[in-house]
Design a protein around this motif. Structure first.
Motif, PDB file in Angstrom:
ATOM      1  N   THR A  49       0.928  -1.524   0.055  1.00 31.25           N
ATOM      2  CA  THR A  49       0.072  -0.140  -0.290  1.00 31.25           C
ATOM      3  C   THR A  49       0.928   1.218  -0.080  1.00 31.25           C
ATOM      4  O   THR A  49       0.410   2.400   0.083  1.00 31.25           O
ATOM      5  CB  THR A  49      -0.894  -0.304   1.271  1.00 31.25           C
ATOM      6  OG1 THR A  49       0.132  -0.050   2.302  1.00 31.25           O
ATOM      7  CG2 THR A  49      -1.577  -0.980   1.385  1.00 31.25           C
TER       8      THR A  49
ATOM      9  N   ASP B 146       6.046  -4.034  -7.140  1.00 29.17           N
ATOM     10  CA  ASP B 146       4.554  -5.183  -6.289  1.00 29.17           C
ATOM     11  C   ASP B 146       4.515  -5.884  -7.305  1.00 29.17           C
ATOM     12  O   ASP B 146       4.104  -5.644  -8.726  1.00 29.17           O
ATOM     13  CB  ASP B 146       3.218  -4.490  -5.705  1.00 29.17           C
ATOM     14  CG  ASP B 146       3.130  -5.521  -4.643  1.00 29.17           C
ATOM     15  OD1 ASP B 146       3.727  -5.036  -3.139  1.00 29.17           O
ATOM     16  OD2 ASP B 146       2.904  -6.399  -5.194  1.00 29.17           O
TER      17      ASP B 146
ATOM     18  N   ASP C  53       7.715  -8.556 -10.546  1.00 28.06           N
ATOM     19  CA  ASP C  53       7.575  -9.575  -9.650  1.00 28.06           C
ATOM     20  C   ASP C  53       8.921  -9.740  -8.833  1.00 28.06           C
ATOM     21  O   ASP C  53      10.280 -10.147 -10.084  1.00 28.06           O
ATOM     22  CB  ASP C  53       7.788 -11.329 -10.247  1.00 28.06           C
ATOM     23  CG  ASP C  53       7.560 -12.265  -9.151  1.00 28.06           C
ATOM     24  OD1 ASP C  53       8.685 -12.440  -8.183  1.00 28.06           O
ATOM     25  OD2 ASP C  53       7.118 -13.343  -9.295  1.00 28.06           O
ATOM     26  N   ALA C  54       9.361  -9.551  -7.280  1.00 25.78           N
ATOM     27  CA  ALA C  54      11.115  -9.197  -6.921  1.00 25.78           C
ATOM     28  C   ALA C  54      11.899 -10.026  -7.220  1.00 25.78           C
ATOM     29  O   ALA C  54      12.696  -9.594  -7.854  1.00 25.78           O
ATOM     30  CB  ALA C  54      10.901  -8.875  -5.926  1.00 25.78           C
TER      31      ALA C  54
ATOM     32  N   GLU D 116       9.523  -4.357   3.185  1.00 27.69           N
ATOM     33  CA  GLU D 116       9.244  -4.890   3.821  1.00 27.69           C
ATOM     34  C   GLU D 116       9.212  -6.108   2.842  1.00 27.69           C
ATOM     35  O   GLU D 116       7.732  -5.935   2.073  1.00 27.69           O
ATOM     36  CB  GLU D 116       7.978  -4.360   4.489  1.00 27.69           C
ATOM     37  CG  GLU D 116       7.287  -5.388   5.899  1.00 27.69           C
ATOM     38  CD  GLU D 116       5.555  -5.440   6.096  1.00 27.69           C
ATOM     39  OE1 GLU D 116       5.552  -5.056   7.293  1.00 27.69           O
ATOM     40  OE2 GLU D 116       5.081  -3.810   5.746  1.00 27.69           O
TER      41      GLU D 116
HETATM   42  C1  LIG Z   1       4.319  -7.233   3.755  1.00 27.61           C
HETATM   43  S1  LIG Z   1       3.339  -6.619   2.616  1.00 27.61           S
HETATM   44  C2  LIG Z   1       4.385  -5.266   2.827  1.00 27.61           C
HETATM   45  C3  LIG Z   1       3.046  -4.003   2.962  1.00 27.61           C
HETATM   46  C4  LIG Z   1       4.209  -2.687   2.503  1.00 27.61           C
HETATM   47  N1  LIG Z   1       4.821  -2.400   2.752  1.00 27.61           N
HETATM   48  C5  LIG Z   1       2.675  -1.711   3.000  1.00 27.61           C
HETATM   49  O1  LIG Z   1       3.088  -1.212   2.680  1.00 27.61           O
HETATM   50  O2  LIG Z   1       1.793  -2.124   3.002  1.00 27.61           O
HETATM   51  C6  LIG Z   1       4.209  -7.623   0.889  1.00 27.61           C
HETATM   52  C7  LIG Z   1       4.001  -7.374  -0.309  1.00 27.61           C
HETATM   53  O3  LIG Z   1       4.483  -7.995  -1.107  1.00 27.61           O
HETATM   54  C8  LIG Z   1       4.119  -8.543  -1.905  1.00 27.61           C
HETATM   55  N2  LIG Z   1       4.656  -9.722  -3.112  1.00 27.61           N
HETATM   56  C9  LIG Z   1       4.311 -11.098  -2.750  1.00 27.61           C
HETATM   57  N3  LIG Z   1       5.123 -11.568  -3.317  1.00 27.61           N
HETATM   58  C10 LIG Z   1       5.991 -10.653  -4.117  1.00 27.61           C
HETATM   59  C11 LIG Z   1       6.925 -10.601  -5.563  1.00 27.61           C
HETATM   60  N4  LIG Z   1       6.734 -12.261  -5.533  1.00 27.61           N
HETATM   61  N5  LIG Z   1       7.505  -9.970  -6.183  1.00 27.61           N
HETATM   62  C12 LIG Z   1       6.823  -8.990  -5.582  1.00 27.61           C
HETATM   63  N6  LIG Z   1       5.834  -8.940  -4.258  1.00 27.61           N
HETATM   64  C13 LIG Z   1       5.491  -9.847  -4.185  1.00 27.61           C
HETATM   65  C14 LIG Z   1       2.440  -8.703  -1.497  1.00 27.61           C
HETATM   66  O4  LIG Z   1       2.075  -8.781  -2.619  1.00 27.61           O
HETATM   67  C15 LIG Z   1       2.553  -7.071  -0.328  1.00 27.61           C
HETATM   68  O5  LIG Z   1       1.874  -6.181  -1.316  1.00 27.61           O
END
Ligand SMILES: C[S@@+](CC[C@H](N)C(=O)[O-])C[C@H]1O[C@@H](n2cnc3c(N)ncnc32)[C@H](O)[C@@H]1O
Length: 392
Positions: A222, A240, A272-273, A288
């Motif tokens: 977010t 993201d 995708d990271a 995070e």
């Molecule tokens: C813990 S949350 C981060 C929340 C963020 N710090 C916020 O302020 O809302 C983790 C995020 O990683 C994303 N995510 C999960 N797997 C991912 C990937 N392989 N590559 C990129 N993003 C990913 C999810 O969609 C989620 O939005």
């Protein structure tokens, strides 16, 4: 010399101060000495209050501190024009609010005989809350003073506050955002500030057209990190996996810009990271990472093995992918999950001992060890372990 009153997790708070100001050391378990010209409390997530050291006194009891305060300020403020508003906060002493208040009353009566008028803020506790300090604007002008009195191993420090954390503004930045998502877990803005500061002072890549340092959050969700980095005047780049999250970040960043009348440099993309290729420049990476699912009770062993394996895979692949793209020396501050069991012990991700193989090393700090940077509330099962790394 300045003193900072550290937050709920002092090791994380002092790490933040050390990365921002360099010459920082513990004074007591809840305070740090900072050798800097000025501490900007509004940019620090981990410190509750900051003050300029006025007196250092040998001794460890409140009576000594109290006598010094009365002696010093009955002289310094004698025949002063205008009314002084005074609050006193005593950290590390056994005395209760009445004793602290008494010091203020003695000073008030001494000053009265010189014609100086003083309004004493009543102490409900031995320390004034940050909300009371902020509300009374203590430390923000000459005649609104909060004395921060701290007992440490080496004596007592009496300092004049230069400001308290504005928890109302932090709460508004957290709760006022139009798009929130409890499932992805929203990072508190305070922790986002801490993580950004743990990267240290940033400079823009000299080869880049952009003259502002740019921060990448590859798990932006977010957009809390992007929001706080923008408020600290960094250019921000969020990616993201989920398109909805990019839309949320976009809406939230639009909101903060309109609210604070800011014109931020923002880039947002789905990616995708583990595989994305990011655009340069990237001067720091703050994220995070994926924390797995939230738990309200410790997970079963088999569940823990599954979620730990899954998150470890995603975050290791991400770190490998990133290492191939950023310049050596780029700081990477990454929050990863650690799970608390019923005995209060934590299960960590395997990757935290393998960052070397992934292309990084831990940034060494003088005041804390890397394993002390574990952020959690007592009621939480999933803690955030903050890795402060640099690309080798
Ligand atoms: C813990 S949350 C981060 C929340 C963020 N710090 C916020 O302020 O809302 C983790 C995020 O990683 C994303 N995510 C999960 N797997 C991912 C990937 N392989 N590559 C990129 N993003 C990913 C999810 O969609 C989620 O939005």
């Amino acid at each position: 010399m300045h003193i900072a009153i550290l937050g709920r997790q002092p090791a994380i708070s002092i790490a933040e101060l050390e990365r921002v100001y360099g010459d920082v050391s513990w004074f007591s378990e809840i305070s740090a000495l900072v050798n800097a010209d000025y501490i900007d409390i509004t940019r620090l997530g981990g410190s509750q209050k900051a003050g300029t050291v006025v007196l250092q006194v040998p001794g460890r009891d409140w009576r000594t501190a109290s006598m010094k305060i009365v002696q010093h300020y009955s002289g310094a403020w004698a025949h002063k024009e205008g009314k002084i508003t005074l609050g006193i906060s005593a950290y590390g002493f056994n005395e209760g609010p009445r004793d602290i208040q008494k010091t203020g009353l003695v000073l008030k009566s001494k000053l009265k005989s010189t014609g100086t008028s003083l309004r004493l803020i009543p102490n409900q506790e031995s320390v004034l809350s940050t909300a009371t300090s902020h509300h009374n604007k203590l430390g923000l002008s000459d005649n609104k003073v909060e004395l921060i009195v701290v007992k440490g191993q080496s004596g007592i420090i009496i300092a004049e506050s230069t400001g308290a954390q504005n928890i109302t503004a932090l709460a508004a930045r957290d709760q006022g955002r139009p798009k929130r998502d409890a499932f992805v877990g929203m990072l508190p803005p305070k922790l986002a500030q801490i993580m950004i500061n743990l990267a240290g002072p940033l400079t823009a890549d000299p080869d880049a057209e952009l003259k502002q340092p740019r921060i990448l959050d590859p798990f932006c969700g977010t957009g809390v990190i992007l929001q706080e980095a923008g408020l600290m005047r960094y250019a921000v780049y969020g990616t993201d996996l989920v398109e909805k999250m990019i839309d949320f970040s976009r809406t939230n960043l639009k909101w903060i810009q309109e609210k604070d009348n800011l014109d931020l440099n923002v880039t947002l993309q789905v990616g995708d990271a583990m595989t994305t290729t990011w655009d340069m420049p990237i001067d720091a990476v703050i994220a995070e990472g994926y924390l797995g699912q939230p738990f309200s009770a410790p997970p079963s062993n088999s569940k823990l093995v599954e979620v730990r394996g899954n998150t470890n895979h995603i975050l290791s692949e991400f770190l490998k992918n990133l290492a191939n793209q950023i310049k050596p020396g780029t700081p990477v501050v990454l929050a990863v999950p650690a799970w608390k069991d019923i005995d209060g012990r934590f299960t960590h991700l395997p990757l935290i001992t393998k960052v070397d193989e992934l292309g990084y090393e831990y940034i060494q700090m003088r005041n804390v060890r890397p394993d002390q940077l574990l952020y959690f509330r007592p009621d939480q099962i999933v803690a955030r372990e903050i890795l402060v790394l640099v690309k080798k």
